[in-house]
Scaffold this active site. Sequence first.
Site, PDB file in Angstrom:
ATOM      1  N   ASP A 112       0.802  -1.224   0.000  1.00  0.00           N
ATOM      2  CA  ASP A 112       0.000   0.000   0.000  1.00  0.00           C
ATOM      3  C   ASP A 112       0.840   1.281   0.000  1.00  0.00           C
ATOM      4  OD1 ASP A 112       0.983  -0.263   2.547  1.00  0.00           O
ATOM      5  OD2 ASP A 112      -0.947  -0.058   3.573  1.00  0.00           O
ATOM      6  N   GLU A 113       2.102   1.196  -0.395  1.00  0.00           N
ATOM      7  CA  GLU A 113       2.970   2.377  -0.416  1.00  0.00           C
ATOM      8  C   GLU A 113       3.792   2.427  -1.706  1.00  0.00           C
ATOM      9  OE1 GLU A 113       4.828   3.938   3.539  1.00  0.00           O
ATOM     10  OE2 GLU A 113       5.005   1.754   3.530  1.00  0.00           O
TER      11      GLU A 113
END
Length: 391
Positions: free
Chosen positions: A111-112
Amino acid sequence: MLSETPDMQDKQIIHIDQDAFFVSVELLKNSKLVGKPVIIGGTSDRGVVSSCSYEARKYGVHSAMSSRMAKQLCPHAVFIRGSMEEYSRYSQEVTEVLQQRVPLLEKASIDEHYIDMTGMDRFYGCMKYARELKELVRKETGLPISFGLSVNKTVSKMATNECKPNGELFVAQPEVTGFLNPLSIKKIPGLGQSTFIKLSEMGVKKISTLVQVPRQQLFKVLGNNGLSLWQKANGIDYSPVVPYREQKSIGKQHTFQRDSIDFAEIKQLITSMVVELAYELRKQQKLSACITVTIRYSNFETVSQQEKIPYTALDDYLIDKAKTLFDRTYNRRMLIRLVGVKLSSLVNGFEQINLYNASEERYSLYQAMDRIRDRFGEQAISLASTLELKL
């Protein structure tokens, strides 16, 4: 303080974080959950919290907490088992949206992402472009993101963390010190609980205090990690944005002394290889989204089968997949000369991904086994099913 190089001053690094990612996917599927405390993970008392909404965090709920404790802290929370398949799919969608529109992209975790826009500010305003990317991700995937823009990966990540959820923050070079100094040392990426305790015992709780500690003293107390923390506290980070490539992988293979068709022993060997690879993933804090099994027959013909999987670094899941792939791959009724297992599509991973599909007891077992391996070596502990290998 270390002097700033021109390279540091010229960097334009965007850090993008998908807000409470698992929860955001669930809200996308069910709008009735918006504004409610939502907890993702094991739903039984033996389960473990994988992720939770900001509403649940207000009650003290956090990842790696037992579901039993989470229910006590927030009894009215909505518990959802969730789907790693869906979370992995949405993660890939976000990556694809960004990859098509930026010069240099690093997928730092599920998620980054980091984006290096250095030099592009001559043609685009980096802050303006980052806002456009944020809106584009929302339009294409429905997911909210936050972003920080600054001179390196450390400061941009810290900027993102300060503006979540659904926020944006630009920290220019002249503002870096003023931005960092008031923050708790807990905000420094990579600073764990044991390091926080040691620094707290030294009276160091704010970044403004940490920058005043002599580097020699930090090295004496924390080793090279102390020097790294001192640099981060001063807003210094030379690590580059690493281009995202699905081809990154780790693997193992075994060539038999005598060609074999003993399926029981071959599957024990596959299990042993997967256990070693999964431990290596966790040690590197990485996750895999693809597994491949390769067979070489006695006539040297080589065949492979691979399967996309939800991001994971858990032994049990990977072992089952590897055995299934072996069964699908072996179809010649011929002796086997070599067998191999490869894990690819690697990204950095957070602990909550590893928590997924693990009970509290199972998660504790993984932690205990990894600690033993870290201290005494990879062969110090093994699954019982791999102990009688004679291949």
